[in-house]
Design an enzyme around this catalytic site. Structure first.
Site, short mmCIF file in Angstrom:
data_model
loop_
_atom_site.label_atom_id
_atom_site.label_comp_id
_atom_site.label_asym_id
_atom_site.label_seq_id
_atom_site.Cartn_x
_atom_site.Cartn_y
_atom_site.Cartn_z
N HIS A 60 50.80 11.72 30.72
CA HIS A 60 50.78 10.28 31.00
C HIS A 60 51.44 10.10 32.36
CE1 HIS A 60 49.63 9.62 26.86
NE2 HIS A 60 50.62 10.41 26.51
N SER A 112 46.12 8.59 31.45
CA SER A 112 46.53 9.31 30.25
C SER A 112 45.41 10.27 29.89
CB SER A 112 46.75 8.36 29.07
OG SER A 112 47.94 7.65 29.19
N CYS A 136 49.83 27.94 20.98
CA CYS A 136 50.03 28.85 19.85
C CYS A 136 49.56 30.24 20.24
CB CYS A 136 49.22 28.39 18.64
SG CYS A 136 49.79 26.82 18.01
N GLU A 189 44.34 26.88 21.34
CA GLU A 189 45.74 27.23 21.06
C GLU A 189 46.63 25.99 20.97
OE1 GLU A 189 43.96 28.13 23.67
OE2 GLU A 189 43.44 30.24 23.33
N SER A 190 46.09 24.80 20.73
CA SER A 190 46.78 23.52 20.49
C SER A 190 46.42 22.45 21.53
CB SER A 190 48.28 23.66 20.26
OG SER A 190 48.48 24.35 19.02
#
Lengths: 132, 132
Positions: B69, B56, B84, B63-64
């Site tokens: 996983h 994970s 973003c 930008e986010s």
């Protein structure tokens, strides 16, 4: 109902408390509390404060992840709560955070991730399990 | 078309290479390459190998975020690419990873996050900007 490895809650939290949304320590604390609230086990996490404003962060839990991005200037936070297994309830984390961020308005959608029949595995297949 | 702060790509990657999915260093490398491929700027990241199998990880970008996983035992990976701003294309990260993981079959959905009119802000509002 189709069985899946995970449940992914995508939430938009509107009309939140601007000050909390801009406080990286507070956001990290609340996200970790939310993870625990949902029944998840925290593995690792990372949070970052942006300038001039905004916080982004993610927590890897044994049961997948939680992530948040905040726009204090718009009183808005986008929230992802992705959990695996039957012992965790992503909605508990959602309700905890909605209250903690003083959100007056929310939108949430829940998605199944890794549907067993689409992956092509038997319905009684196991979720990922942390053994150490 | 409704303007939004972010675009969130939710992807299911089936029939992937089991060995790659179980290699935490390789997954971290490929995820970071994918982030750069999409035009994003990496801020911080965290990856974890589970026992007996699975990886994970999440990368916070300016930008986010990107998150993955993996279930090597089912040749399956669930992938989130959330970006973003107009200078980043989440699909570039998706295509890079689909090839890198040798995925033979995929499902993807793109969602708007933080729709301007729903937040209640003008259409010409700014995205979050990293200035330091």
């Amino acid at each position: 109902m189709a069985k899946s490895l995970g449940r992914h809650l995508i939430s938009e939290l509107y009309d939140c408390d601007e000050e909390i949304l801009n406080d990286v320590q507070q956001i990290e604390y609340l996200m970790k509390k939310a993870a625990i609230e949902s029944g998840a086990t925290i593995v690792t996490s990372t949070f970052h404060r942006f300038l001039p404003h905004g916080v982004s962060g993610a927590i890897i839990v044994s049961e997948s992840h939680l992530a948040i991005h905040t726009w204090p200037e718009y009183n808005y936070a986008s929230l992802d709560i992705y959990t695996c297994g039957d012992s965790v309830d992503p909605w508990k984390a959602f309700y905890y955070l909605k209250d903690a961020l003083n959100s007056k308005r929310q939108e949430s959608q829940e998605f199944k991730r890794g549907v067993f029949s689409t992956i092509g595995i038997p319905e009684n297949s196991l979720h990922k399990v942390e053994v150490s």
